[in-house]
Structures are given as C-alpha cells and as structure tokens.
Design a protein around this motif. Structure first.
Motif, PDB file in Angstrom:
ATOM      1  N   ARG A 168       0.924  -1.259  -0.010  1.00 43.48           N
ATOM      2  CA  ARG A 168       0.057  -0.108  -0.067  1.00 43.48           C
ATOM      3  C   ARG A 168       0.768   1.404  -0.039  1.00 43.48           C
ATOM      4  O   ARG A 168       0.525   2.225  -0.735  1.00 43.48           O
ATOM      5  N   TYR A 169       2.070   0.926   0.848  1.00 43.32           N
ATOM      6  CA  TYR A 169       2.756   2.344   0.832  1.00 43.32           C
ATOM      7  C   TYR A 169       3.374   2.555  -0.676  1.00 43.32           C
ATOM      8  O   TYR A 169       3.742   3.821  -0.997  1.00 43.32           O
ATOM      9  N   LYS A 170       3.543   1.649  -1.415  1.00 40.76           N
ATOM     10  CA  LYS A 170       4.247   1.796  -2.781  1.00 40.76           C
ATOM     11  C   LYS A 170       2.925   2.188  -3.855  1.00 40.76           C
ATOM     12  O   LYS A 170       3.223   2.510  -4.930  1.00 40.76           O
ATOM     13  N   GLY A 171       1.638   1.978  -3.375  1.00 39.19           N
ATOM     14  CA  GLY A 171       0.468   2.154  -4.233  1.00 39.19           C
ATOM     15  C   GLY A 171       0.220   1.186  -5.227  1.00 39.19           C
ATOM     16  O   GLY A 171      -0.364   1.544  -6.227  1.00 39.19           O
ATOM     17  N   TRP A 172       0.656  -0.056  -4.949  1.00 36.86           N
ATOM     18  CA  TRP A 172       0.563  -1.343  -5.904  1.00 36.86           C
ATOM     19  C   TRP A 172      -0.787  -2.093  -5.283  1.00 36.86           C
ATOM     20  O   TRP A 172      -1.167  -2.311  -4.169  1.00 36.86           O
ATOM     21  N   LEU A 173      -1.177  -2.427  -6.368  1.00 36.26           N
ATOM     22  CA  LEU A 173      -2.309  -3.444  -6.405  1.00 36.26           C
ATOM     23  C   LEU A 173      -1.982  -4.688  -5.797  1.00 36.26           C
ATOM     24  O   LEU A 173      -0.694  -4.962  -5.953  1.00 36.26           O
ATOM     25  N   LYS A 174      -2.730  -5.691  -5.542  1.00 42.15           N
ATOM     26  CA  LYS A 174      -2.136  -7.150  -4.866  1.00 42.15           C
ATOM     27  C   LYS A 174      -1.521  -7.957  -5.974  1.00 42.15           C
ATOM     28  O   LYS A 174      -1.119  -8.855  -5.716  1.00 42.15           O
ATOM     29  N   SER A 175      -2.077  -7.724  -7.124  1.00 43.00           N
ATOM     30  CA  SER A 175      -1.358  -8.383  -8.313  1.00 43.00           C
ATOM     31  C   SER A 175      -1.122  -7.664  -9.661  1.00 43.00           C
ATOM     32  O   SER A 175      -1.357  -7.791 -10.613  1.00 43.00           O
ATOM     33  N   SER A 176      -0.588  -6.263  -9.244  1.00 40.98           N
ATOM     34  CA  SER A 176      -0.369  -5.405 -10.122  1.00 40.98           C
ATOM     35  C   SER A 176       0.899  -5.847 -11.060  1.00 40.98           C
ATOM     36  O   SER A 176       1.622  -6.426 -10.765  1.00 40.98           O
ATOM     37  N   SER A 177       0.848  -5.129 -12.206  1.00 40.36           N
ATOM     38  CA  SER A 177       1.902  -5.574 -13.205  1.00 40.36           C
ATOM     39  C   SER A 177       3.246  -5.112 -12.757  1.00 40.36           C
ATOM     40  O   SER A 177       4.231  -5.516 -13.101  1.00 40.36           O
ATOM     41  N   GLU A 178       3.272  -3.772 -11.865  1.00 42.24           N
ATOM     42  CA  GLU A 178       4.568  -3.435 -11.353  1.00 42.24           C
ATOM     43  C   GLU A 178       5.207  -4.431 -10.530  1.00 42.24           C
ATOM     44  O   GLU A 178       6.309  -4.804 -10.472  1.00 42.24           O
ATOM     45  N   TRP A 179       4.253  -5.088  -9.462  1.00 45.95           N
ATOM     46  CA  TRP A 179       4.993  -6.026  -8.623  1.00 45.95           C
ATOM     47  C   TRP A 179       5.545  -7.142  -9.339  1.00 45.95           C
ATOM     48  O   TRP A 179       6.509  -7.799  -9.172  1.00 45.95           O
ATOM     49  N   CYS A 180       4.719  -7.708 -10.261  1.00 46.23           N
ATOM     50  CA  CYS A 180       4.885  -8.898 -11.282  1.00 46.23           C
ATOM     51  C   CYS A 180       6.368  -8.759 -11.704  1.00 46.23           C
ATOM     52  O   CYS A 180       7.287  -9.493 -12.070  1.00 46.23           O
ATOM     53  N   GLU A 181       6.612  -7.421 -12.521  1.00 44.49           N
ATOM     54  CA  GLU A 181       7.792  -7.191 -13.055  1.00 44.49           C
ATOM     55  C   GLU A 181       8.851  -7.126 -12.136  1.00 44.49           C
ATOM     56  O   GLU A 181       9.875  -7.600 -12.141  1.00 44.49           O
ATOM     57  N   ALA A 182       8.752  -6.544 -10.922  1.00 42.67           N
ATOM     58  CA  ALA A 182       9.778  -6.228  -9.927  1.00 42.67           C
ATOM     59  C   ALA A 182      10.076  -7.728  -9.277  1.00 42.67           C
ATOM     60  O   ALA A 182      11.510  -7.762  -8.965  1.00 42.67           O
ATOM     61  N   ALA A 183       9.339  -8.380  -9.234  1.00 48.00           N
ATOM     62  CA  ALA A 183       9.357  -9.776  -8.719  1.00 48.00           C
ATOM     63  C   ALA A 183       9.642 -10.874  -9.533  1.00 48.00           C
ATOM     64  O   ALA A 183       9.958 -11.975  -9.333  1.00 48.00           O
ATOM     65  N   SER A 184       9.762 -10.494 -10.921  1.00 49.78           N
ATOM     66  CA  SER A 184       9.852 -11.509 -12.153  1.00 49.78           C
ATOM     67  C   SER A 184       8.847 -12.564 -11.804  1.00 49.78           C
ATOM     68  O   SER A 184       9.336 -13.914 -11.858  1.00 49.78           O
ATOM     69  N   THR A 185       7.723 -12.475 -11.715  1.00 50.51           N
ATOM     70  CA  THR A 185       6.614 -13.510 -11.589  1.00 50.51           C
ATOM     71  C   THR A 185       5.515 -12.945 -12.373  1.00 50.51           C
ATOM     72  O   THR A 185       5.322 -12.130 -12.909  1.00 50.51           O
ATOM     73  N   SER A 186       4.345 -14.024 -12.078  1.00 51.96           N
ATOM     74  CA  SER A 186       3.194 -13.776 -12.818  1.00 51.96           C
ATOM     75  C   SER A 186       1.931 -13.384 -11.465  1.00 51.96           C
ATOM     76  O   SER A 186       2.167 -13.664 -10.483  1.00 51.96           O
ATOM     77  N   ALA A 187       0.989 -12.791 -12.142  1.00 52.82           N
ATOM     78  CA  ALA A 187      -0.338 -12.463 -11.413  1.00 52.82           C
ATOM     79  C   ALA A 187      -0.701 -13.779 -10.808  1.00 52.82           C
ATOM     80  O   ALA A 187      -1.042 -13.619  -9.531  1.00 52.82           O
ATOM     81  N   ALA A 188      -0.808 -15.034 -11.233  1.00 46.97           N
ATOM     82  CA  ALA A 188      -1.455 -16.004 -10.857  1.00 46.97           C
ATOM     83  C   ALA A 188      -0.537 -16.500  -9.535  1.00 46.97           C
ATOM     84  O   ALA A 188      -1.132 -17.110  -8.669  1.00 46.97           O
ATOM     85  N   THR A 189       0.673 -16.137  -9.839  1.00 48.69           N
ATOM     86  CA  THR A 189       1.748 -16.490  -8.426  1.00 48.69           C
ATOM     87  C   THR A 189       1.648 -15.708  -7.229  1.00 48.69           C
ATOM     88  O   THR A 189       1.387 -16.119  -6.199  1.00 48.69           O
TER      89      THR A 189
END
Length: 496
Positions: free
Chosen positions: A20-41
């Motif tokens: 929330r501090y970063k302003g990301w959704l729970k399965s946001s594309s920014e998070w997926c990209e930063a963690a090199s993973t998928s929304a499903a994971t």
C-alpha cells in the motif's frame, strides 16, 4: 532454504502495508515485473499457498520486506513473538484510577495484533494521485508539524489522504505499531465524543482502562503528557461534529472546551513525539495562532485530469481515445471529485454497462452536457440562471446513495445551524461562473439581513469551504463547486 515457502498471517499484513505504501495493487503488473513472477503466483502468495522459495523472496523484497519476517516456518509462526508495552508513567503518578495495577494491566502487543489489525475507512487499492501534497505533508509531519488539519467538502478525499499519510509515517504497521495508532470517527453517533469519554477509550486501548475519570483538567494533562512522550499517531475524522457556535460569533469553537485544552497542551510543549491528523469540513478556529509553527492546514481540491484518468484505469475501464474523451468530460463536470468519480467508475465497470463507457454516456451524458452548456453560456455573458436543473449529485442510484446523501447532510446541518448562510448558499447558486463578493451579499438584502449579518453568513460558508475564492486578474471572485451548485439549485426551489 525449503523448495517452497508460504506466508504467515502476520507476514501477509506486513507485506500488505508495504505494498500500500508503494501504491501497488495485490496483483499489479509493477509488482509482477519487480519480482519476475506472474499475477497467478502473486494470488497464490496472498492465499498463503506454497510458492517457489526464490519467487517468495523476490515478492517480499520487491516491497522492501524481509522474507524471513513473512515466511511461515511452522504452525506456530503465525503467532507473533510477545512483547510488552509500558506506560511512560505509573498510573499513580498520572493521577488516574485503573481497574488493575500497572503490572497487571500491561497488555502484550502481540495479543492486540492477533485480535485486531489495521483497517482503513477510505484508503484502498483504488487510491491515485496526490503525490506532491503527500510528499509535502509527510515531510512536514516528520519535522516540526505536530497537528495537520485536512479541509474540504465531503467526499473530496480527506480521510483517504490521512490514512495514506499514516502509511507514509509508519510503512509497516505490525504488532508493535498497532498501539501507536488512535482513530476517532466522529460520524459514529453510538459513542460519546466529549474528551473524557474519548480519552478513557484511549487509555483502554493502551492497556490501562480507567475507572470513572471525572477530573477533566487532570485527564487532559496526563493524556497530553502520554502523547508527548510516545510516537503516537492520532487521526480524528469529521472534526466538524465537535464544533459549535452561533451566527453572531461563527462556528469554530469546540463543544467540549477540554478538546481545545488538549490540543493546546500538545502544541505548547517544547518537545512532542506524537502527531495528529484532523479531517474536517469546517476550520477549527480555536487552534492557537501563537503555536502556528507546530500546526498547519491543507485544503484539498479535486483530482487533476491525469489523476482522474488514472482512477478510471484502476477500475479497468477501456481507455481508447473515444472513451477518454467521455471520461475527461465527466471528470471536468465533477471537478475531479474523488468519491463521485469512483462511484461512476464502479457503475461503468459493473452490470449493465460492463465497462462500456459509451453506453454509460448515452444513458447519462445529457447531465454532463447540461453543465457544459451552462458554463459555455456563462463565458458568453449569460452569467446567471435559476432555471438550470443540474443533477450531478442525483442522476444515478449509486450517486444518490453515496454522494447525494452526504451532501444533503452538509446542507441540513447548515440550514439548522446557520439559516442565513444556508439561504445565501442557495441564492448564490444562480451564478454559473465566479462573481464579485458584493453580488453574493446583495442576495440577503431581500431577506432583510443587515450587512454585518450577511458578511458573517459568507464567512461561515468560507469556514465550511462551501464557497471557493479564485482570482481573475486583480479581482477576488467567489464560486461554488459544481457538485455544491447542483445541490444548492435543488434547494433553491424550496426556499420560502
């Protein structure tokens, strides 16, 4: 390290506040990209299902949380390690009577965090914008500002900004941080809001319930002392419910004078670890000007066009060129009012429109076009019209439920407490554009109010932020927010 890892309940809370501090959704594309993973994971991670250890670590590190604090090593790991909260003074020294001794009343923070976790009234995944003001206010609160007042009309996003600031000040609200947050929602009529009642709830929250506290001055002094010596964050919503006054003196005094004494005690001390965020539709005039280095006010307006489109994007709306054109016109008509735009975004997203922006426009666009026509006519010289029939607050069922009712409550309170100001607000709704102050004041002459009474009525509207001041050239002009004018026009028809 095990081949797969899963998160603990407490660990998920830490991750949730960090994202929330970063302003990301729970399965946001920014998070997926930063963690090199998928929304499903990411969804598996949130459901506390096992994921590959390398991915688990990457998910945590992407939001700057140590994976060791998140992982569930064993069933027992879902229970945080106990720690003990201690008061700055003994209860005897504070002059307060408690139901238990200090040693007996000490409450492990871990127990509190297991039973309760931090929930927000307004801040959620749909939050957008406000980056500049957020950065500015966060910096002030981390420096000399002890008390911040967020002002503006209902639904403009005051509570959400206050909660977002809480995350900015304390990025990870975990067990030991829970007792550092105090919340008072004054819209809750089931609880008394006098200082003694509220402070008694605070002491219970801290683990030291009081028994029949009656000495208000002593309770103010000891509560302020506790606040000064602890890194606490106090958020009070709808402060206007605490204020009172009359048409001779205005509407800025606290109903319970102990509140004014408490705030002054916090501001007057040489050092203060705590911070206070107040949200209000009215300006609290009893804040002492001599301590202005330690408090500040921030008026919130609507979202700008870029932020409006970002809000619609978070609702997963189609943002083709045609759709953006309609959405920009909607956003302009509502002047970026966050609550109204979120309601509209939700209506477009759900049945029967299912994301079809053009279909929504075909149904309700005429209400936006009427506003656009009135504004265009005003630019051509037709500055007044009492026959405008705006329905910005009333054109759909959800807008009636979530926006109109809140605005109507504001108007009812104004009518009851300051009849002259209510009449002035309704009468001035005939203006389609900003006009000089004298134009507004002239409307109360027909109601046989004196010049002094008319000026006081206008000042009340200023204090309640129901009139906006703008400058054009070297002239100061007055106007109404489009939503306020929409409601005021409907009330104008009922003036006797």
């Amino acid at each position: 390290m095990a081949a797969t890892l899963k998160a603990s309940i407490e660990g998920l809370r830490q991750v949730d506040y960090a994202r929330r501090y970063k302003g990301w959704l729970k399965s946001s594309s920014e998070w997926c990209e930063a963690a090199s993973t998928s929304a499903a994971t990411l969804k598996r991670f949130w459901r506390r299902l096992p994921v590959r250890s390398q991915t688990f670590v990457a998910i945590c590190e992407a939001v700057d949380v140590s994976w060791q604090e998140v992982v569930a090593v064993s069933p027992a790991s879902d229970s945080p390690h106990p720690c003990t909260a201690h008061p700055p003074r003994s209860q005897a020294e504070a002059g307060l009577s408690t139901t238990q001794s200090t040693a007996q009343s000490t409450v492990p923070v871990a127990e509190v965090s297991r039973e309760r976790h931090l929930d927000f009234f307004a801040y959620d995944e749909a939050w957008v914008g406000r980056e500049a003001v957020l950065a500015q206010l966060s910096e002030q609160l981390q420096q000399s500002c002890r008390l911040l007042v967020l002002l503006g009309i209902t639904g403009i996003g005051k509570t959400a900004l206050g909660e977002r600031l809480a995350i900015s000040l304390y990025p990870q609200w975990t067990g030991e941080h829970w007792q550092q947050l105090l919340r008072e929602n004054l819209d809750n009529d089931r609880q008394p809001h006098d200082f003694i009642s509220v402070a008694s709830r605070w002491w219970e929250h801290w683990g030291y319930p009081l028994e029949g506290a009656k000495d208000g001055q002593m309770l103010v002094d000891r509560t302020a002392q506790y606040f000064l010596n602890q890194p606490l964050l106090l958020i009070i919503d709808s402060l206007e419910r605490m204020l009172q006054g009359n048409e001779e003196e205005g509407w800025s005094d606290f109903k319970d004078p102990l509140w004014a004494m408490f705030f002054e005690a916090v501001l007057a001390a040489p050092i203060c670890q705590g911070r206070i965020i107040l949200t209000s539709q009215d300006f609290p005039g009893q804040l002492p000007a001599r301590y202005s280095n330690f408090w500040t006010c921030e008026f919130l307006g609507g979202l700008n066009e870029t932020e409006q489109l970002a809000l619609f994007a978070k609702a997963n709306l189609d943002l083709t060129q045609e759709s953006q054109n309609y959405l920009r016109r909607i956003g302009a008509a509502y002047e970026g009012h966050p609550l109204a735009l979120r309601v509209i975004a939700g209506e477009i997203s759900n049945a029967p429109f299912l994301g079809n922006v053009r279909a929504y426009w075909n149904k309700y666009g005429q209400d936006i076009e009427e506003v656009e026509t009135a504004i265009a006519q005003a630019r051509m010289g037709q500055t007044t019209s009492a026959r405008d029939h705006w329905q910005l607050h009333d054109c759909t069922r959800l807008l009636r439920m979530k926006v109109r009712d809140r605005l109507e409550q504001t108007f009812r309170r104004l009518k009851q407490e300051a009849p002259a100001a209510y009449i002035l607000l309704c009468e001035a709704s005939v203006y389609r554009c900003p006009v000089a102050e004298s134009f507004w004041l002239s409307h109360l002459e027909d109601w046989e109010y004196s010049k002094a009474e008319a000026q006081l009525a206008l000042d009340i509207l200023r204090d309640r932020y129901l009139v906006e001041e703008i400058t054009e050239g070297d002239r100061l002009l007055l106007r109404q927010h489009n939503l306020i004018r929409s409601v005021a026009l409907s009330h104008l028809q009922g003036l006797d």
